[in-house]
Motif scaffolding. Structure first.
Motif, short mmCIF file in Angstrom:
data_model
loop_
_atom_site.label_atom_id
_atom_site.label_comp_id
_atom_site.label_asym_id
_atom_site.label_seq_id
_atom_site.Cartn_x
_atom_site.Cartn_y
_atom_site.Cartn_z
N GLY A 1 0.81 -1.22 0.00
CA GLY A 1 0.00 0.00 0.00
C GLY A 1 0.84 1.26 0.00
O GLY A 1 0.56 2.20 -0.76
N ILE A 2 1.87 1.31 0.82
CA ILE A 2 2.70 2.51 0.86
C ILE A 2 3.53 2.64 -0.41
O ILE A 2 3.79 3.74 -0.89
N THR A 3 3.91 1.51 -1.01
CA THR A 3 4.66 1.56 -2.27
C THR A 3 3.78 2.10 -3.39
O THR A 3 4.23 2.93 -4.19
N VAL A 4 2.54 1.66 -3.46
CA VAL A 4 1.62 2.18 -4.48
C VAL A 4 1.36 3.66 -4.25
O VAL A 4 1.31 4.45 -5.19
N LEU A 5 1.21 4.06 -2.99
CA LEU A 5 0.99 5.47 -2.68
C LEU A 5 2.16 6.33 -3.13
O LEU A 5 1.99 7.36 -3.78
N ILE A 6 3.37 5.89 -2.81
CA ILE A 6 4.55 6.67 -3.17
C ILE A 6 4.78 6.69 -4.67
O ILE A 6 5.05 7.74 -5.25
N ASP A 7 4.63 5.53 -5.31
CA ASP A 7 4.97 5.43 -6.72
C ASP A 7 3.87 5.95 -7.63
O ASP A 7 4.09 6.83 -8.46
N ASN A 8 2.67 5.44 -7.50
CA ASN A 8 1.60 5.76 -8.45
C ASN A 8 0.84 7.03 -8.11
O ASN A 8 0.52 7.82 -8.98
N ASP A 9 0.51 7.22 -6.84
CA ASP A 9 -0.36 8.32 -6.47
C ASP A 9 0.38 9.65 -6.30
O ASP A 9 -0.12 10.69 -6.71
N LEU A 10 1.53 9.62 -5.67
CA LEU A 10 2.25 10.87 -5.38
C LEU A 10 3.39 11.15 -6.35
O LEU A 10 3.89 12.27 -6.38
N ASN A 11 3.82 10.17 -7.09
CA ASN A 11 4.91 10.30 -8.06
C ASN A 11 6.17 10.89 -7.45
O ASN A 11 6.82 11.75 -8.04
N ILE A 12 6.52 10.44 -6.27
CA ILE A 12 7.77 10.90 -5.64
C ILE A 12 8.71 9.71 -5.43
O ILE A 12 9.44 9.65 -4.47
N CYS A 13 8.66 8.81 -6.37
CA CYS A 13 9.47 7.60 -6.26
C CYS A 13 10.96 7.90 -6.40
O CYS A 13 11.79 7.19 -5.85
N ALA A 14 11.30 8.94 -7.14
CA ALA A 14 12.71 9.25 -7.35
C ALA A 14 13.38 9.68 -6.05
O ALA A 14 14.57 9.45 -5.86
N GLU A 15 12.62 10.28 -5.14
CA GLU A 15 13.19 10.77 -3.88
C GLU A 15 13.29 9.66 -2.84
O GLU A 15 13.98 9.81 -1.84
N ASN A 16 12.57 8.59 -3.02
CA ASN A 16 12.53 7.50 -2.05
C ASN A 16 13.17 6.25 -2.65
O ASN A 16 13.54 6.22 -3.80
N HIS A 17 13.24 5.21 -1.87
CA HIS A 17 13.87 3.97 -2.30
C HIS A 17 12.79 2.99 -2.76
O HIS A 17 12.55 1.97 -2.12
N CYS A 18 12.11 3.30 -3.85
CA CYS A 18 10.99 2.48 -4.31
C CYS A 18 11.42 1.08 -4.72
O CYS A 18 10.69 0.12 -4.49
#
Length: 129
Positions: free
Chosen positions: A81-98
């Motif tokens: 759930g948190i991975t989908v939130l970070i990657d798909n919904d917020l599009n801040i995957c580049a700043e985090n360790h997706c």
């Protein structure tokens, strides 16, 4: 002003992601310890040629497998759930360790899929006695 709100929201999200990551790590460590202790018990039973089919042992194995399976499944779902939130919904995957989150989530689901048959067989064996 808007940058401050986005930064605060990103910081809160990072803390939630760290909390969920910690839950996943703790559940995985518990699963590893449980599996290692069962391996030691199995090896000991093989060495002394003792059968582990008594009611108490099977009940303990079923309860332990059920608890660890529930913890692993919960941790994997929350990580997904948190991975989908970070990657798909917020599009801040580049700043985090997706990549790390996604890999850990996939491994947790695979661990749950591997543990579930053991739980079901132990539970079935316990219920049939």
């Amino acid at each position: 002003r808007r940058g401050g709100k986005d930064e605060r929201k990103s910081s809160e999200l990072f803390h939630v992601a760290c909390l969920i990551w910690s839950y996943l790590v703790a559940a995985t460590i518990l699963q590893c310890l449980w599996s290692f202790s069962l391996a030691i018990v199995d090896i000991y039973a093989l060495l002394v040629k003792r059968c582990l089919r008594n009611r108490r042992a099977v009940c303990l194995f079923a309860i332990g497998d059920g608890i660890t399976a529930a913890l692993i499944f919960g941790a994997a779902c929350s990580s997904a759930g948190i991975t989908v939130l970070i990657d798909n919904d917020l599009n801040i995957c580049a700043e985090n360790h997706c990549g790390s989150f996604e890999t850990a989530t996939a491994m947790a689901f695979m661990s749950w899929f591997a543990l579930t048959p053991s739980f079901l067989l132990n539970f079935w064996s316990m219920a049939s006695r």
